[in-house]
Design an enzyme around this catalytic site. Structure first.
Site, mmCIF file in Angstrom:
data_model
loop_
_atom_site.group_PDB
_atom_site.id
_atom_site.type_symbol
_atom_site.label_atom_id
_atom_site.label_comp_id
_atom_site.label_asym_id
_atom_site.label_seq_id
_atom_site.Cartn_x
_atom_site.Cartn_y
_atom_site.Cartn_z
ATOM 1 N N LYS A 361 23.202 -93.725 42.340
ATOM 2 C CA LYS A 361 21.745 -93.865 42.517
ATOM 3 C C LYS A 361 21.101 -92.492 42.705
ATOM 4 O O LYS A 361 20.113 -92.161 42.027
ATOM 5 C CB LYS A 361 21.474 -94.765 43.727
ATOM 6 C CG LYS A 361 20.043 -94.746 44.210
ATOM 7 C CD LYS A 361 19.859 -95.657 45.422
ATOM 8 C CE LYS A 361 18.849 -95.063 46.386
ATOM 9 N NZ LYS A 361 18.725 -95.829 47.620
ATOM 10 N N GLU A 464 11.929 -94.704 46.732
ATOM 11 C CA GLU A 464 12.869 -95.773 46.363
ATOM 12 C C GLU A 464 12.587 -96.906 47.322
ATOM 13 O O GLU A 464 13.148 -96.974 48.412
ATOM 14 C CB GLU A 464 14.315 -95.261 46.452
ATOM 15 C CG GLU A 464 15.310 -96.243 45.872
ATOM 16 C CD GLU A 464 15.614 -97.404 46.792
ATOM 17 O OE1 GLU A 464 14.951 -98.471 46.617
ATOM 18 O OE2 GLU A 464 16.476 -97.261 47.654
ATOM 19 N N GLU A 473 10.260 -105.571 47.614
ATOM 20 C CA GLU A 473 10.182 -104.879 48.912
ATOM 21 C C GLU A 473 8.823 -104.183 49.043
ATOM 22 O O GLU A 473 8.635 -103.293 49.843
ATOM 23 C CB GLU A 473 11.367 -103.915 49.078
ATOM 24 C CG GLU A 473 12.670 -104.696 49.279
ATOM 25 C CD GLU A 473 13.906 -103.833 49.508
ATOM 26 O OE1 GLU A 473 13.763 -102.607 49.666
ATOM 27 O OE2 GLU A 473 15.012 -104.396 49.499
#
Ligand SMILES: C[S@@+](CC[C@H](N)C(=O)[O-])C[C@H]1O[C@@H](n2cnc3c(N)ncnc32)[C@H](O)[C@@H]1O
Length: 664
Positions: A361, A464, A473
């Protein structure tokens, strides 16, 4: 003896059984199989000639029930429970037109299941139901299920119907394939339909599972795939499925090998069944040891199915060992987790730690920042330009580190603001900056990005805030707030993200949701590492969000209507809910995501998200599934609603976010 041991994998698939004929000496049958390296036997518990109606009557007319089975003392309790799967009598026909047959069958089924339960067997194998005519059989099995403690019932279903198997290669094959049952209109020779009718009548009971008979013929790959989402416990591999290799030993076709390997990885136990069809030369029996103090030299006759077991064991041992990522994920497979709410809640240290282990990531982010810096600052301006980069939602700092490394790689100068609203993560951020000596470059801001009054405008905004479904989110709401301090020509990393969704068969997940016994859990999304899940159609894009958001009227509400078509060789299937995924464009061609067809390899920060259906929906072969999906936004919360309108209609799930929502 287990087939082998794969690192970190303690699944049941390591144990292989043999189907045994009835023997009045079960102890002998078992030791013969164990001597042949099998781990368990699937054996009848009752003499096949036994019929309750033939029981004698006493002088008062009550039946004298003779012992219908041997004593439970012939094996120890642990032998019964570890090495015997009971085989319910195959003569049973609970849907026979003959009333006596039905009644004898019902009595025997209940006696045998009761006896197996008394022995604490782990499972019993139920005979195959009549095709699409199993009402009475299923009703009686459901009655048995209501009283069972732990025992599983495995319903025996052929992977290919015997009629289709017999018609292979003849001109009847296509006609049979398309033949429909007169009453139900369902494809008569699709054995998945037999299973589906039976388990629906049994209310999808969690102790009812499938044992698939595998013979020489296999159905189309997609028809096989849908079984992976079903509660598949065993596969009965017939000796007739085996080919013969050059040396005369049994072996399997490539398709069969692939199928067995897939079953292994889905924790399905193999049971070998049938007559020995391969006469393999045996090594000579061990010679009598002259120094054995006169101990008897016991020569065990070779088990007739041993060469098949050896081949299956070879397939097991030949499988690649699980990768590090697979080993990490094993404990999470098909396990429901509540999605994180990083905006409303403060994440714990452990959660940050898990994120930070995902080097893939951060290397994708580093690549994106590197490309953005190169575009933003041409070589001739390197000495005179300092780029203002803000990491919004910095956590404990890994994106700050990735950004600084990108700056170092490109020789660009940076001034970094690390904005984080979790006061606990801010403590760690401060100490990281001190430890790394970044005080001159990085400023920590302990604040919600939506309310921060930034001292200057940013060139690059790095964040992120992505959930498994991209926007779940609340990245859109947070970044809409943060873009106030992004220069007009500034860059957001990510620049966009899209959610994806597709129908799945996931009987275990659905039963797990059902076990909460309330509506709210059926209207909640779960993060899950999908494993025994069948994806029935490729996922489709749902909602896309672009950053910066250049719309004059910012509105993050969304609605889509999607149509899914199952591929024609799938047959019918059951949809338990929907699998959700995301893909994010970080910058230009640098992306990151979990949408199965483009998923970033070796990344474990995100599992899929599961949106269940209150009632599973049956999709007849060739029909279209229509799904509606809404993203709703209120003053204090964001939530999803979902509904199916074809081929049948479901209620709208999670109306007004009554069961599941994400706090703003
Ligand atoms: C998914 S975590 C990512 C953390 C870190 N960037 C990483 O990659 O490991 C998201 C972080 O954003 C923070 N966050 C979420 N909403 C925020 C907001 N409105 N303002 C500031 N921080 C926020 C959370 O507290 C959490 O630390």
């Amino acid at each position: 003896m287990p087939l082998g041991q794969r690192q970190g994998d303690n699944g049941e698939a390591r144990y292989c059984g043999a189907e045994a004929a009835f023997s009045s000496d079960i102890q002998q049958s078992l030791s013969f199989a164990l001597g042949g390296s099998f781990d368990f036997i699937v054996a009848p518990l009752t003499d096949p000639v036994y019929r309750p109606s033939k029981a004698q009557q006493d002088s008062e007319g009550s039946a004298i029930v003779p012992p219908f089975s041997g004593s439970d003392l012939v094996l120890s309790p642990s032998q019964w429970s570890s090495h015997i799967v009971g085989k319910i009598s195959t003569w049973l026909d609970l849907d026979s037109p003959d009333a006596l047959m039905r009644s004898d069958s019902e009595t025997t089924l209940k006696q045998e299941a009761g006896w197996a339960s008394h022995l604490s067997l782990q499972a019993c194998l139920l005979p195959t139901p009549r095709p699409l005519s199993c009402g009475n059989y299923a009703r009686c099995v459901n009655q048995v299920l209501q009283g069972l403690s732990n025992m599983q019932l495995w319903l025996r279903i052929p992977l290919v119907s015997p009629a289709m198997e017999a018609a292979q290669g003849t001109e009847n094959e296509d006609l049979l394939f398309l033949e429909r049952d007169e009453i139900t209109g369902r494809f008569k020779n699709d054995t998945w339909e037999w299973w589906n009718m039976f388990r629906t009548l049994c209310e999808h009971h969690s102790q009812l599972s499938v044992a698939l008979d595998i013979t020489a013929e296999l159905p189309a790959p997609n028809a096989i795939k849908r079984w992976i989402g079903e509660p598949l416990r065993a596969a009965i591999l017939h000796t007739s499925a085996f080919l013969t290799n050059k040396r005369g030993y049994p072996c399997l076709s490539k398709q069969h090998q692939n199928l067995i390997t897939t079953l292994f990885t889905h924790n399905v136990q193999i049971v070998i069944s049938g007559d020995c069809l391969h006469q393999v030369d045996e090594p000579p029996p061990p010679s009598t040891d002259a120094n054995s103090n006169g101990a008897e030299d016991v020569y065990h006759a070779k088990h007739p199915l041993k060469s098949y077991l050896e081949y299956v064991s070879h397939l097991y041992r030949k499988m690649d060992p699980p990768t590090e990522q697979e080993r990490f994920e094993m404990g999470y497979r098909d396990f429901l987790q509540a999605p994180l709410q990083p905006l409303m809640d403060n994440l714990e240290a452990q959660t940050y730690e898990t994120f930070e282990k995902d080097s893939t990531k951060y290397s994708q982010y580093q690549k994106a920042v590197r490309a953005a810096l190169l575009d933003r600052v041409p070589d001739r301006k390197v000495a005179t330009t300092t780029t203002v980069l803000m990491v919004v939602g910095a956590g404990r700092g890994p994106l700050v580190r990735a950004s600084l490394q990108a700056a170092e790689e490109t020789g660009r100068k940076l001034r970094v603001y690390a904005v984080e609203k979790n006061p606990n993560a801010v403590v760690t951020l401060h100490s990281l900056i001190k430890l790394e000596g970044w005080e001159d470059v990085v400023t920590v801001i302990s604040c919600d990005m939506r309310r921060w009054n930034a001292p200057e405008q940013a060139d690059i905004l790095v964040s992120e805030l992505l959930g498994s479904f991209g926007d779940n989110e609340l990245s859109p709401e947070c970044l809409d707030g943060a873009q106030r301090f992004l220069k007009k020509d500034g860059i957001s990393i990510p620049s966009s993200y899209t959610s994806f969704i597709g129908p799945i068969t996931a009987s275990k997940l659905h039963n797990d949701v059902k076990s909460y016994a309330d509506l709210a859990h059926f209207e909640t999304a779960y993060v899950v590492k999908f494993h025994s899940v069948a994806r029935l159609a490729p996922p489709q894009p749902v909602f896309t969000f672009d950053h910066p958001n250049l719309e004059t009227l910012m509105d993050n509400k969304r609605y889509v209507k999607l149509k899914f078509e199952l591929s024609p060789d799938t047959g019918s299937a059951l949809v338990h809910g929907f699998g959700g995924y995301f893909d994010a464009v970080l910058y230009k061609d640098v992306h990151l995501g979990i949408e199965p067809s483009t998923a970033t390899p070796n990344m474990f920060s995100w599992f899929a998200i599961f949106f269940p259906l209150r009632k599973p929906i049956y999709i007849p072969a060739g029909s279209v599934l229509e799904l509606h999906f809404w993203r709703c936004v209120g003053p204090t919360k964001v939530w999803y609603e979902w509904a199916v309108t074809a081929p049948s209609v479901s209620p709208v799930h999670n109306v007004n976010g009554r069961s599941y929502w994400v706090g703003l």
